[in-house]
Design a protein around this motif. Sequence first.
Motif, PDB file in Angstrom:
ATOM      1  N   GLN A 113       0.818  -1.217   0.000  1.00 27.94           N
ATOM      2  CA  GLN A 113       0.000   0.000   0.000  1.00 27.94           C
ATOM      3  C   GLN A 113       0.850   1.265   0.000  1.00 27.94           C
ATOM      4  OE1 GLN A 113      -2.821  -0.281   3.225  1.00 27.94           O
ATOM      5  NE2 GLN A 113      -3.652  -2.220   2.463  1.00 27.94           N
ATOM      6  N   GLY A 114       2.173   1.108  -0.022  1.00 25.14           N
ATOM      7  CA  GLY A 114       3.038   2.271  -0.160  1.00 25.14           C
ATOM      8  C   GLY A 114       3.715   2.752   1.104  1.00 25.14           C
ATOM      9  N   ASN A 115       3.609   2.025   2.203  1.00 19.33           N
ATOM     10  CA  ASN A 115       4.283   2.432   3.435  1.00 19.33           C
ATOM     11  C   ASN A 115       5.788   2.222   3.254  1.00 19.33           C
ATOM     12  OD1 ASN A 115       5.613   2.136   6.021  1.00 19.33           O
ATOM     13  ND2 ASN A 115       3.597   2.093   6.958  1.00 19.33           N
ATOM     14  N   HIS A 116       6.538   3.332   3.187  1.00 24.18           N
ATOM     15  CA  HIS A 116       7.962   3.251   2.893  1.00 24.18           C
ATOM     16  C   HIS A 116       8.757   2.519   3.966  1.00 24.18           C
ATOM     17  CE1 HIS A 116       7.511   7.034   5.129  1.00 24.18           C
ATOM     18  NE2 HIS A 116       8.744   6.820   5.552  1.00 24.18           N
ATOM     19  N   ILE A 117       8.348   2.621   5.200  1.00 22.83           N
ATOM     20  CA  ILE A 117       9.061   1.916   6.271  1.00 22.83           C
ATOM     21  C   ILE A 117       8.843   0.412   6.130  1.00 22.83           C
ATOM     22  CG2 ILE A 117       9.213   1.575   8.763  1.00 22.83           C
ATOM     23  CD1 ILE A 117       8.502   4.590   9.031  1.00 22.83           C
ATOM     24  N   ALA A 118       7.617   0.004   5.881  1.00 13.76           N
ATOM     25  CA  ALA A 118       7.330  -1.415   5.673  1.00 13.76           C
ATOM     26  C   ALA A 118       8.053  -1.923   4.427  1.00 13.76           C
ATOM     27  CB  ALA A 118       5.822  -1.641   5.558  1.00 13.76           C
ATOM     28  N   GLN A 119       8.105  -1.114   3.379  1.00 19.52           N
ATOM     29  CA  GLN A 119       8.815  -1.516   2.157  1.00 19.52           C
ATOM     30  C   GLN A 119      10.290  -1.775   2.459  1.00 19.52           C
ATOM     31  OE1 GLN A 119       7.811   1.910  -0.208  1.00 19.52           O
ATOM     32  NE2 GLN A 119       6.087   0.887  -1.212  1.00 19.52           N
ATOM     33  N   ASN A 120      10.892  -0.893   3.215  1.00 18.59           N
ATOM     34  CA  ASN A 120      12.308  -1.063   3.556  1.00 18.59           C
ATOM     35  C   ASN A 120      12.530  -2.319   4.391  1.00 18.59           C
ATOM     36  OD1 ASN A 120      15.116   0.075   3.647  1.00 18.59           O
ATOM     37  ND2 ASN A 120      14.679  -0.064   5.825  1.00 18.59           N
ATOM     38  N   ILE A 121      11.671  -2.560   5.373  1.00 15.06           N
ATOM     39  CA  ILE A 121      11.841  -3.735   6.227  1.00 15.06           C
ATOM     40  C   ILE A 121      11.642  -5.014   5.428  1.00 15.06           C
ATOM     41  CG2 ILE A 121      10.934  -4.998   8.217  1.00 15.06           C
ATOM     42  CD1 ILE A 121      10.341  -2.228   9.470  1.00 15.06           C
ATOM     43  N   VAL A 122      10.667  -5.042   4.535  1.00 12.90           N
ATOM     44  CA  VAL A 122      10.479  -6.210   3.671  1.00 12.90           C
ATOM     45  C   VAL A 122      11.746  -6.410   2.825  1.00 12.90           C
ATOM     46  CG1 VAL A 122       9.152  -7.140   1.732  1.00 12.90           C
ATOM     47  CG2 VAL A 122       7.962  -6.134   3.684  1.00 12.90           C
ATOM     48  N   GLY A 123      12.323  -5.317   2.338  1.00 15.07           N
ATOM     49  CA  GLY A 123      13.580  -5.412   1.590  1.00 15.07           C
ATOM     50  C   GLY A 123      14.703  -6.004   2.428  1.00 15.07           C
ATOM     51  N   VAL A 124      14.809  -5.583   3.674  1.00 18.69           N
ATOM     52  CA  VAL A 124      15.835  -6.123   4.581  1.00 18.69           C
ATOM     53  C   VAL A 124      15.616  -7.620   4.780  1.00 18.69           C
ATOM     54  CG1 VAL A 124      16.671  -6.113   6.977  1.00 18.69           C
ATOM     55  CG2 VAL A 124      16.293  -3.951   5.776  1.00 18.69           C
ATOM     56  N   MET A 125      14.367  -8.016   4.936  1.00 17.11           N
ATOM     57  CA  MET A 125      14.074  -9.435   5.142  1.00 17.11           C
ATOM     58  C   MET A 125      14.485 -10.254   3.916  1.00 17.11           C
ATOM     59  SD  MET A 125      10.461  -9.089   7.203  1.00 17.11           S
ATOM     60  CE  MET A 125      10.240 -10.848   7.446  1.00 17.11           C
ATOM     61  N   TYR A 126      14.200  -9.753   2.728  1.00 14.01           N
ATOM     62  CA  TYR A 126      14.609 -10.465   1.508  1.00 14.01           C
ATOM     63  C   TYR A 126      16.135 -10.482   1.366  1.00 14.01           C
ATOM     64  CZ  TYR A 126      10.063 -11.423  -0.569  1.00 14.01           C
ATOM     65  OH  TYR A 126       8.822 -11.929  -0.829  1.00 14.01           O
ATOM     66  N   MET A 127      16.772  -9.359   1.625  1.00 15.03           N
ATOM     67  CA  MET A 127      18.224  -9.284   1.453  1.00 15.03           C
ATOM     68  C   MET A 127      18.953 -10.247   2.387  1.00 15.03           C
ATOM     69  SD  MET A 127      20.624  -5.935   1.597  1.00 15.03           S
ATOM     70  CE  MET A 127      22.038  -6.038   2.651  1.00 15.03           C
ATOM     71  N   ASN A 128      18.468 -10.357   3.612  1.00 15.65           N
ATOM     72  CA  ASN A 128      19.154 -11.164   4.614  1.00 15.65           C
ATOM     73  C   ASN A 128      18.560 -12.560   4.787  1.00 15.65           C
ATOM     74  OD1 ASN A 128      21.188  -9.233   5.548  1.00 15.65           O
ATOM     75  ND2 ASN A 128      19.396  -8.022   6.078  1.00 15.65           N
ATOM     76  N   GLY A 129      17.549 -12.890   3.992  1.00 16.31           N
ATOM     77  CA  GLY A 129      16.950 -14.221   4.090  1.00 16.31           C
ATOM     78  C   GLY A 129      16.281 -14.460   5.435  1.00 16.31           C
ATOM     79  N   LEU A 130      15.576 -13.472   5.926  1.00 18.74           N
ATOM     80  CA  LEU A 130      14.898 -13.591   7.222  1.00 18.74           C
ATOM     81  C   LEU A 130      13.478 -14.109   6.997  1.00 18.74           C
ATOM     82  CD1 LEU A 130      16.050 -10.201   8.774  1.00 18.74           C
ATOM     83  CD2 LEU A 130      17.092 -12.457   9.050  1.00 18.74           C
ATOM     84  N   GLY A 131      13.263 -15.396   7.313  1.00 19.06           N
ATOM     85  CA  GLY A 131      11.949 -16.000   7.140  1.00 19.06           C
ATOM     86  C   GLY A 131      11.699 -16.509   5.733  1.00 19.06           C
ATOM     87  N   MET A 132      12.693 -16.435   4.886  1.00 20.08           N
ATOM     88  CA  MET A 132      12.591 -16.884   3.488  1.00 20.08           C
ATOM     89  C   MET A 132      14.001 -16.993   2.939  1.00 20.08           C
ATOM     90  SD  MET A 132      11.675 -13.122   2.135  1.00 20.08           S
ATOM     91  CE  MET A 132      10.791 -12.901   3.624  1.00 20.08           C
TER      92      MET A 132
END
Length: 191
Positions: free
Chosen positions: A49-68
């Motif tokens: 929905q465009g929340n920039h903070i959530a977008q960044n955290i999702v990016g961190v999770m993908y970059m570091n393999g957190l939960g995936m």
Amino acid sequence: MTSRMLILIAICAAVWVDCARADNAAGMEAYKNKDYATALTQLRPEAQQGNHIAQNIVGVMYMNGLGMPSNDAEAAKWYRMAAEQGYAVAQTNLGFLYENGRGVAQSLAEARQWYQKAALQGDPRAGAFLKDLARKEEVQRQALSSKPVYPPPVSPAAVTATSQKMSDSDRAKATELAHLALPPLDQSGDA
């Protein structure tokens, strides 16, 4: 500590700050408690929905393999969404991906652009990364300038004409000097 570990710590510190400001308390709490599957379930809709903070955290999770499994291309996508909204933390993270060619084609110029945007907003990580990037660019410049430069090839007709005017001893000296000045031939006979 390795530079990779310091980068991970810096990214995690930025995420902790994000957690305090994000709209989705349940997603942030899950992230803090390292329940990454729940965090992703909670935060991805916010990010979409465009929340920039959530977008960044999702990016961190993908970059570091957190939960995936780690997926740098997916991390870059989420960082870019937040970075294009002017979010300095995501701009720095996206710059890091460009600098290191993770999930995007490596581009020091693109990395510098994102780091500069973030640094102008006061992200201290961006300033540190800009200094490292300047050193990396200088090493590349020096490596490029230290490559030997060879003269252009001479046409066979010019060689024949010159060779006919030389004595046998001058021709032998010229041949010896030419072999010293040229790079060795590889197996195919090409320079």
